[in-house]
Design an enzyme around this catalytic site. Structure first.
Site, PDB file in Angstrom:
ATOM      1  N   PRO A 191       0.815  -1.221   0.000  1.00  0.00           N
ATOM      2  CG  PRO A 191      -0.809  -1.563   1.627  1.00  0.00           C
ATOM      3  CD  PRO A 191       0.515  -2.093   1.137  1.00  0.00           C
ATOM      4  CG  ASN A 192      -0.007   4.087   1.886  1.00  0.00           C
ATOM      5  OD1 ASN A 192      -1.097   4.509   1.491  1.00  0.00           O
ATOM      6  ND2 ASN A 192       0.156   3.513   3.066  1.00  0.00           N
ATOM      7  NE  ARG A 193       1.044   3.744  -6.742  1.00  0.00           N
ATOM      8  CZ  ARG A 193       0.094   2.958  -7.245  1.00  0.00           C
ATOM      9  NH1 ARG A 193      -0.064   1.729  -6.785  1.00  0.00           N
ATOM     10  NH2 ARG A 193      -0.683   3.392  -8.199  1.00  0.00           N
ATOM     11  CG  LEU A 194       5.478   3.768   1.293  1.00  0.00           C
ATOM     12  CD1 LEU A 194       5.244   4.191   2.731  1.00  0.00           C
ATOM     13  CD2 LEU A 194       6.762   4.408   0.765  1.00  0.00           C
TER      14      LEU A 194
END
Ligand SMILES: Cc1cc2nc3c(=O)[nH]c(=O)nc-3n(C[C@H](O)[C@H](O)[C@H](O)COP(=O)(O)O)c2cc1C
Ligand SMILES: Cc1ncc(COP(=O)(O)O)c(C=O)c1O
Length: 215
Positions: A191-194
């Site tokens: 998630p969150n591009r992390l």
């Protein structure tokens, strides 16, 4: 006209990749990921990979091929040795492989050196292919400019007659390359591009240095 694709937005949340859960051997992790993806019957052609080469003009070029075998040494695909990619590899055997398995939100990057497999291995694989694909390898001077579709069809028709009721030998310009990796990167969407990115760099024959990379 500007075509916006901004609304394609997928949240990656299916899996994670944590240091405490990964093997010390990247081939083992690759094998695990392939096997896990294989269990999802909706995924087609999990053995597609993008092979990137450096062309004679110095530009990189990438195209999809099929992974046909892998073991603890490397990853094998088959192609025409006189194709654009074949000529590029002869000039510069440094290549990269990219696998993207959207269903499991995973990507694997491999950096390595491509080497021709033995003639015996290429013969064995060639003989396992359907006759149509065998004749296709003879008919196609891969990557060259041809005048028309009919040109190809005529070549195939002639070859079908020539090899009627006869075994089809492997063209000497068609065979396998094995990519021997020096680096792997395993990418797991989060998630969150992390995302999780774990890289393995070869230290010696058996040992790999493991690092986490910023997403
Ligand atoms: C799903 C898929 C699988 C492919 N598999 C192979 C393959 O295993 N070997 C091959 O030579 N070309 C394969 N191709 C065609 C290559 O992408 C490419 O068009 C061809 O090898 C010529 O590349 P080149 O001119 O850069 O050498 C495949 C294409 C697709 C879309
Ligand atoms: C041009 C070409 N060569 C070789 C292959 C590998 O095919 P096969 O599974 O018949 O060995 C493919 C697969 O798509 C291809 O397109």
């Amino acid at each position: 006209m500007k075509n916006r694709l901004h609304d394609y937005r997928k949240l990656y949340e299916k899996h994670q990749l944590l240091e405490e859960e990964i093997p010390t051997d990247p081939f083992e992790l690759f094998h695990y990921w392939i096997k896990e993806t294989e269990t999802n019957k909706e995924v087609e052609e999990i053995n597609t990979m993008t092979v990137s080469t450096v062309g004679l003009d110095g530009f990189p070029r990438s195209r999809v091929v099929l992974l046909k075998e892998y073991d603890r040494e490397g990853f094998v695909f088959y192609t025409n040795y006189l194709s654009e990619k074949g000529k590029s590899i002869e000039n510069n055997p440094k290549v990269s492989l990219t696998f993207f398995w959207p269903a499991s939100e995973r990507q694997v990057l491999i950096k390595g050196i491509a080497r021709k497999v033995s003639d015996a291995e290429s013969d064995e694989y060639f003989q396992s292919r359907p006759r149509g694909s065998q004749l296709g390898a003879w008919a196609s001077n891969q990557s060259s400019v041809i005048p028309s579709r009919e040109f190809l069809q005529k070549k195939l028709d002639l070859l079908e007659k020539e090899y009627e009721n006869k075994p089809i030998p492997r063209p000497s310009h068609w065979g396998g390359y094995k990519v021997i990796p020096s680096e792997f990167e395993f990418w797991q969407g989060r998630p969150n591009r992390l995302h999780d990115r774990i890289s393995y760099s070869r230290e010696n024959e058996l040992e790999w240095k493991i690092d986490r990379l910023a997403p």
